[in-house]
Design a protein around this motif. Structure first.
Motif, PDB file in Angstrom:
ATOM      1  N   SER A 103       0.817  -1.222   0.000  1.00  0.00           N
ATOM      2  CA  SER A 103       0.000   0.000   0.000  1.00  0.00           C
ATOM      3  C   SER A 103       0.848   1.269   0.000  1.00  0.00           C
ATOM      4  CB  SER A 103      -0.929   0.009   1.221  1.00  0.00           C
ATOM      5  OG  SER A 103      -0.181   0.223   2.413  1.00  0.00           O
ATOM      6  N   ARG A 104       2.124   1.137   0.314  1.00  0.00           N
ATOM      7  CA  ARG A 104       2.993   2.312   0.404  1.00  0.00           C
ATOM      8  C   ARG A 104       3.587   2.641  -0.958  1.00  0.00           C
ATOM      9  NH1 ARG A 104       6.529   2.640   5.832  1.00  0.00           N
ATOM     10  NH2 ARG A 104       7.522   4.154   4.420  1.00  0.00           N
ATOM     11  N   VAL A 108       9.621   0.349  -3.414  1.00  0.00           N
ATOM     12  CA  VAL A 108      10.150   0.153  -4.758  1.00  0.00           C
ATOM     13  C   VAL A 108       9.748  -1.227  -5.276  1.00  0.00           C
ATOM     14  CG1 VAL A 108      12.243   0.054  -6.182  1.00  0.00           C
ATOM     15  CG2 VAL A 108      12.084   1.682  -4.274  1.00  0.00           C
ATOM     16  N   GLY A 109       9.165  -1.263  -6.475  1.00  0.00           N
ATOM     17  CA  GLY A 109       8.791  -2.527  -7.100  1.00  0.00           C
ATOM     18  C   GLY A 109       7.456  -3.078  -6.656  1.00  0.00           C
ATOM     19  N   ARG A 110       6.651  -2.254  -6.002  1.00  0.00           N
ATOM     20  CA  ARG A 110       5.371  -2.764  -5.482  1.00  0.00           C
ATOM     21  C   ARG A 110       4.439  -3.192  -6.605  1.00  0.00           C
ATOM     22  NH1 ARG A 110       0.847   1.232  -3.979  1.00  0.00           N
ATOM     23  NH2 ARG A 110       1.066   2.909  -5.486  1.00  0.00           N
ATOM     24  N   ASN A 111       4.465  -2.492  -7.732  1.00  0.00           N
ATOM     25  CA  ASN A 111       3.610  -2.883  -8.856  1.00  0.00           C
ATOM     26  C   ASN A 111       4.035  -4.234  -9.429  1.00  0.00           C
ATOM     27  OD1 ASN A 111       2.075  -0.528  -8.695  1.00  0.00           O
ATOM     28  ND2 ASN A 111       3.478   0.594 -10.039  1.00  0.00           N
ATOM     29  N   PHE A 112       5.336  -4.469  -9.490  1.00  0.00           N
ATOM     30  CA  PHE A 112       5.836  -5.763  -9.978  1.00  0.00           C
ATOM     31  C   PHE A 112       5.392  -6.895  -9.051  1.00  0.00           C
ATOM     32  CE2 PHE A 112       9.102  -9.048  -9.558  1.00  0.00           C
ATOM     33  CZ  PHE A 112       9.081  -9.589 -10.844  1.00  0.00           C
ATOM     34  N   PHE A 113       5.590  -6.709  -7.755  1.00  0.00           N
ATOM     35  CA  PHE A 113       5.206  -7.753  -6.800  1.00  0.00           C
ATOM     36  C   PHE A 113       3.692  -7.970  -6.803  1.00  0.00           C
ATOM     37  CE2 PHE A 113       9.299  -6.430  -4.824  1.00  0.00           C
ATOM     38  CZ  PHE A 113       9.943  -7.654  -4.903  1.00  0.00           C
ATOM     39  N   MET A 114       2.939  -6.889  -6.947  1.00  0.00           N
ATOM     40  CA  MET A 114       1.489  -7.029  -6.991  1.00  0.00           C
ATOM     41  C   MET A 114       1.061  -7.806  -8.225  1.00  0.00           C
ATOM     42  SD  MET A 114      -1.010  -6.163  -5.000  1.00  0.00           S
ATOM     43  CE  MET A 114      -2.004  -7.613  -5.294  1.00  0.00           C
ATOM     44  N   THR A 162      -6.228  -2.249   0.169  1.00  0.00           N
ATOM     45  CA  THR A 162      -7.193  -1.182  -0.088  1.00  0.00           C
ATOM     46  C   THR A 162      -7.531  -0.428   1.194  1.00  0.00           C
ATOM     47  OG1 THR A 162      -8.141  -2.459  -1.909  1.00  0.00           O
ATOM     48  CG2 THR A 162      -9.490  -0.691  -0.996  1.00  0.00           C
ATOM     49  N   PHE A 163      -7.666  -1.162   2.286  1.00  0.00           N
ATOM     50  CA  PHE A 163      -7.950  -0.508   3.572  1.00  0.00           C
ATOM     51  C   PHE A 163      -6.812   0.424   3.964  1.00  0.00           C
ATOM     52  CE2 PHE A 163      -7.320  -0.295   8.144  1.00  0.00           C
ATOM     53  CZ  PHE A 163      -8.565   0.130   8.587  1.00  0.00           C
ATOM     54  N   PHE A 164      -5.583  -0.061   3.878  1.00  0.00           N
ATOM     55  CA  PHE A 164      -4.450   0.773   4.269  1.00  0.00           C
ATOM     56  C   PHE A 164      -4.335   2.005   3.377  1.00  0.00           C
ATOM     57  CE2 PHE A 164      -2.597  -3.395   5.857  1.00  0.00           C
ATOM     58  CZ  PHE A 164      -2.816  -3.098   7.188  1.00  0.00           C
ATOM     59  N   GLN A 165      -4.617   1.855   2.081  1.00  0.00           N
ATOM     60  CA  GLN A 165      -4.523   2.976   1.160  1.00  0.00           C
ATOM     61  C   GLN A 165      -5.598   4.032   1.427  1.00  0.00           C
ATOM     62  OE1 GLN A 165      -4.734   0.984  -2.643  1.00  0.00           O
ATOM     63  NE2 GLN A 165      -2.513   1.009  -2.917  1.00  0.00           N
ATOM     64  N   ILE A 168      -5.569   4.909   6.125  1.00  0.00           N
ATOM     65  CA  ILE A 168      -4.406   5.378   6.881  1.00  0.00           C
ATOM     66  C   ILE A 168      -3.830   6.602   6.177  1.00  0.00           C
ATOM     67  CG2 ILE A 168      -2.150   4.780   7.820  1.00  0.00           C
ATOM     68  CD1 ILE A 168      -4.456   3.167   8.987  1.00  0.00           C
ATOM     69  N   PRO A 169      -3.904   7.780   6.791  1.00  0.00           N
ATOM     70  CA  PRO A 169      -3.408   9.000   6.139  1.00  0.00           C
ATOM     71  C   PRO A 169      -1.900   8.938   5.882  1.00  0.00           C
ATOM     72  CG  PRO A 169      -4.778   9.515   8.049  1.00  0.00           C
ATOM     73  CD  PRO A 169      -4.494   8.048   8.111  1.00  0.00           C
ATOM     74  N   LYS A 170      -1.500   9.408   4.720  1.00  0.00           N
ATOM     75  CA  LYS A 170      -0.075   9.457   4.396  1.00  0.00           C
ATOM     76  C   LYS A 170       0.657  10.410   5.330  1.00  0.00           C
ATOM     77  CE  LYS A 170       3.100  10.496   0.593  1.00  0.00           C
ATOM     78  NZ  LYS A 170       3.208  10.976  -0.813  1.00  0.00           N
ATOM     79  N   GLU A 171      -0.044  11.463   5.766  1.00  0.00           N
ATOM     80  CA  GLU A 171       0.584  12.442   6.665  1.00  0.00           C
ATOM     81  C   GLU A 171       0.985  11.798   7.986  1.00  0.00           C
ATOM     82  OE1 GLU A 171      -1.720  14.324   3.600  1.00  0.00           O
ATOM     83  OE2 GLU A 171      -2.259  12.817   5.101  1.00  0.00           O
ATOM     84  N   LEU A 172       0.250  10.775   8.425  1.00  0.00           N
ATOM     85  CA  LEU A 172       0.592  10.083   9.666  1.00  0.00           C
ATOM     86  C   LEU A 172       1.939   9.394   9.534  1.00  0.00           C
ATOM     87  CD1 LEU A 172      -0.506   9.327  12.488  1.00  0.00           C
ATOM     88  CD2 LEU A 172      -1.485   7.279  11.456  1.00  0.00           C
ATOM     89  N   GLN A 173       2.160   8.763   8.408  1.00  0.00           N
ATOM     90  CA  GLN A 173       3.430   8.099   8.151  1.00  0.00           C
ATOM     91  C   GLN A 173       4.568   9.122   8.105  1.00  0.00           C
ATOM     92  OE1 GLN A 173       3.545   5.658   4.575  1.00  0.00           O
ATOM     93  NE2 GLN A 173       5.649   6.305   4.186  1.00  0.00           N
TER      94      GLN A 173
END
Length: 302
Positions: A103-104, A108-114, A162-165, A168-173
């Protein structure tokens, strides 16, 4: 409806149709459950003749007595509870970190792994290669053969991602990183406490699947003392039906005995169904809102 607002004739017809449809759908769903429950405590002669079609008649608990007299039932219950608890814990341990990582946007490479994960939803190695792999890993006839091959569901990973996206606000991270929080600490201390809804949903999904799982046990387990409840009940049902069957010439007393066995086998069949499903039916109403929420989570974003 708001007070003071008059319903048109079309609205009333639509409302009446909705009530009729809901009642009809409820009847279709409820009748098999009520019938099986009634048949499990009814005289098998009345069930077989069709006299018992909804409510119990000639009440008897012989089926339940015969089922619970078998000590393997209790062992099967214990095995199933262990497999469900351990399996669900492993499922959550694998699914939630994988979903959060995917979700982050800075992964790097998240689209490939997905994409690689998605491939496994449509193509698999098949039963024989999977069995050979489990065998080579030395997991045949162990609990791990039940819980490890099904450690993660790609669909559940997608729903959790999908839940994390979306929740969970990006600003929190970003705020946590500014404060010097590591990724692991961020996930454990901040993300997980805020993710209790999806954790409950995934626990429900995986828990029900592990409870009802019997095919893996049928393939990988050899010892009867390791069988889960579903496989134990299947074995009892098959043995009852086989013992009730007979062939060839027989006198009247033998025929009567076989007929009695057939009636008991039918009674046991319904009792077995109730025994296997009551725990889930009892738990589900308390988790229904989480189930509905999980469906909504998966429908918000892809």
């Amino acid at each position: 409806m708001l007070s003071g607002v008059r319903e048109s004739r079309r609205d009333k017809l639509f409302l009446a149709f909705n009530y009729f449809y809901v009642f009809f759908a409820f009847a279709i769903v409820a009748y098999p459950i009520i019938y099986i429950l009634s048949a499990s405590i009814s005289d098998p002669k009345l069930v077989g003749s069709g006299e018992m079609w909804l409510l119990p008649k000639g009440i008897t608990f012989e089926g339940y007595i015969r089922v619970f007299e078998n000590s393997s039932i209790w062992l099967g219950y214990w095995n199933t509870i262990v497999y469900t608890v351990v399996g669900t814990a492993i499922n959550l341990f694998v699914t939630l970190p994988a979903a959060y990582a995917l979700s982050r946007k800075d992964f790097v490479g998240r689209n490939f792994f997905m994409a690689m994960f998605m491939v496994t939803m449509f193509f698999s190695g098949g039963l024989v290669p999977t069995y050979l792999l489990v065998k080579e890993l030395g997991m045949i006839n162990t609990m791990w053969a039940i819980v490890i091959p099904s450690a993660a569901s790609i669909w559940n990973i997608i729903v959790s991602r999908t839940f994390f996206q979306s929740s969970i606000p990006k600003e929190l991270q970003e705020a946590a990183q500014i404060d010097g929080c590591t990724n692991l600490r961020l996930f454990i201390k901040i993300i997980l406490p805020l993710s209790m809804p999806i954790i409950a949903v995934m626990a429900l999904f995986y828990g029900v699947g592990n409870w009802n799982n019997y095919f893996s046990a049928l393939i990988y387990l050899n010892d009867a003392d390791k069988y889960p409840l579903q496989l134990v009940l299947r074995q009892i049902l098959v043995l009852q039906e086989m013992s009730a069957q007979g062939g060839g010439a027989m006198d009247s007393s033998t025929a009567a005995a076989l007929n009695n066995k057939a009636e008991i086998a039918a009674l046991v069949k319904y009792a077995v169904i109730i025994v296997a499903t009551v725990p889930i039916i009892a738990i589900y109403p308390f988790l229904q809102r989480y189930f509905v929420q999980g469906v909504m989570i998966g429908s918000v974003k892809g």
